[in-house]
Design an enzyme around this catalytic site. Sequence first.
Site, PDB file in Angstrom:
ATOM      1  N   TYR A  23       0.801  -1.235   0.000  1.00  0.00           N
ATOM      2  CA  TYR A  23       0.000   0.000   0.000  1.00  0.00           C
ATOM      3  C   TYR A  23       0.833   1.284   0.000  1.00  0.00           C
ATOM      4  O   TYR A  23       0.256   2.378  -0.048  1.00  0.00           O
ATOM      5  CB  TYR A  23      -0.943  -0.002   1.211  1.00  0.00           C
ATOM      6  N   ASN A  74     -13.430   3.715  -1.466  1.00  0.00           N
ATOM      7  CA  ASN A  74     -12.520   2.585  -1.265  1.00  0.00           C
ATOM      8  C   ASN A  74     -13.106   1.791  -0.111  1.00  0.00           C
ATOM      9  O   ASN A  74     -12.894   2.119   1.065  1.00  0.00           O
ATOM     10  CB  ASN A  74     -11.095   3.037  -0.945  1.00  0.00           C
ATOM     11  N   HIS A  80     -15.098  -6.981  -1.040  1.00  0.00           N
ATOM     12  CA  HIS A  80     -15.167  -8.383  -1.449  1.00  0.00           C
ATOM     13  C   HIS A  80     -16.247  -9.165  -0.711  1.00  0.00           C
ATOM     14  O   HIS A  80     -16.424 -10.353  -0.954  1.00  0.00           O
ATOM     15  CB  HIS A  80     -13.795  -9.036  -1.219  1.00  0.00           C
ATOM     16  N   ASP A  87     -26.106  -2.729  -2.026  1.00  0.00           N
ATOM     17  CA  ASP A  87     -27.527  -2.339  -1.887  1.00  0.00           C
ATOM     18  C   ASP A  87     -27.656  -0.851  -1.586  1.00  0.00           C
ATOM     19  O   ASP A  87     -28.577  -0.189  -2.075  1.00  0.00           O
ATOM     20  CB  ASP A  87     -28.194  -3.137  -0.765  1.00  0.00           C
ATOM     21  N   HIS A 100      -9.167   1.562  -5.591  1.00  0.00           N
ATOM     22  CA  HIS A 100      -8.274   0.768  -4.744  1.00  0.00           C
ATOM     23  C   HIS A 100      -6.850   1.235  -4.980  1.00  0.00           C
ATOM     24  O   HIS A 100      -6.472   1.575  -6.114  1.00  0.00           O
ATOM     25  CB  HIS A 100      -8.380  -0.728  -5.075  1.00  0.00           C
ATOM     26  N   LEU A 101      -6.078   1.218  -3.923  1.00  0.00           N
ATOM     27  CA  LEU A 101      -4.667   1.561  -4.035  1.00  0.00           C
ATOM     28  C   LEU A 101      -3.910   0.482  -4.806  1.00  0.00           C
ATOM     29  O   LEU A 101      -3.106   0.772  -5.688  1.00  0.00           O
ATOM     30  CB  LEU A 101      -4.058   1.706  -2.636  1.00  0.00           C
ATOM     31  N   SER A 102      -4.169  -0.760  -4.440  1.00  0.00           N
ATOM     32  CA  SER A 102      -3.433  -1.882  -5.030  1.00  0.00           C
ATOM     33  C   SER A 102      -4.197  -2.448  -6.229  1.00  0.00           C
ATOM     34  O   SER A 102      -5.405  -2.217  -6.379  1.00  0.00           O
ATOM     35  CB  SER A 102      -3.234  -2.983  -3.978  1.00  0.00           C
ATOM     36  N   ARG A 111      -9.635 -11.472  -3.689  1.00  0.00           N
ATOM     37  CA  ARG A 111      -9.753 -10.030  -3.933  1.00  0.00           C
ATOM     38  C   ARG A 111     -10.241  -9.723  -5.351  1.00  0.00           C
ATOM     39  O   ARG A 111     -10.488  -8.578  -5.709  1.00  0.00           O
ATOM     40  CB  ARG A 111      -8.410  -9.327  -3.710  1.00  0.00           C
TER      41      ARG A 111
HETATM   42  C1  DQA Z   1      -7.809  -2.174  -0.968  1.00  0.00           C
HETATM   43  C2  DQA Z   1      -7.756  -3.603  -1.508  1.00  0.00           C
HETATM   44  C3  DQA Z   1      -8.588  -4.526  -0.646  1.00  0.00           C
HETATM   45  O1  DQA Z   1      -8.521  -5.850  -1.153  1.00  0.00           O
HETATM   46  C4  DQA Z   1      -8.069  -4.530   0.777  1.00  0.00           C
HETATM   47  O2  DQA Z   1      -8.909  -5.326   1.589  1.00  0.00           O
HETATM   48  C5  DQA Z   1      -7.894  -3.176   1.343  1.00  0.00           C
HETATM   49  C6  DQA Z   1      -7.381  -2.111   0.486  1.00  0.00           C
HETATM   50  C7  DQA Z   1      -6.882  -1.227  -1.767  1.00  0.00           C
HETATM   51  O3  DQA Z   1      -7.082  -0.022  -1.678  1.00  0.00           O
HETATM   52  O4  DQA Z   1      -5.967  -1.691  -2.445  1.00  0.00           O
HETATM   53  O5  DQA Z   1      -8.084  -2.952   2.528  1.00  0.00           O
HETATM   54  O6  DQA Z   1      -9.128  -1.680  -1.089  1.00  0.00           O
END
Ligand code: DQA
Length: 149
Positions: A23, A74, A80, A87, A100-102, A111
């Site tokens: 991250y 985010n 997941h 909803d 998402h960061l990753s 994921r």
């Molecule tokens: C995340 C990716 C998710 O899988 C993970 O549970 C996170 C961060 C991301 O920003 O990459 O907490 O949302």
Amino acid sequence: MPDIHVLNGPNLNLLGSREPAVYGTTTLAQIEASLRAKASTRGFGVVFRQSNHEGDLVQWIQEAGAVGAPVILNAAGYTHTSIALADAIMGSGARVIEVHLSNVHGREEFRRHSFISAVAEGVILGFGPKSYDLALDVLMSGGEKNGNS
Ligand code: DQA
């Protein structure tokens, strides 16, 4: 234009020290400051929130939907797992960009599925804090929904 709501899910309060190899080392406060600065140059306000509790996120999505505020979401781990968040997006009509960061598709299998993606306008992932930045660009450009959602 209402404020842009940036909603962050569980464990994102730990950014900076949390799994830096995945991250990075930028903190959530730094992401917030950078988004606020960028938004303000264009006259946009930002509501920036983080919670480790699913119900808070449901509530905040509903609040954004009620005032027609666009959302950068985010949902972190709830991405997941959470039918409730999907909803909330559908039920409130909130305009949501999932970030998402990753790059979640290059990580563990669990994921790869997101309950948010199908009800989001679009998804930006894998660019670290820049993912938020790109979502802000989309919302500030006044781009209309692309008709795919
Ligand atoms: C995340 C990716 C998710 O899988 C993970 O549970 C996170 C961060 C991301 O920003 O990459 O907490 O949302």
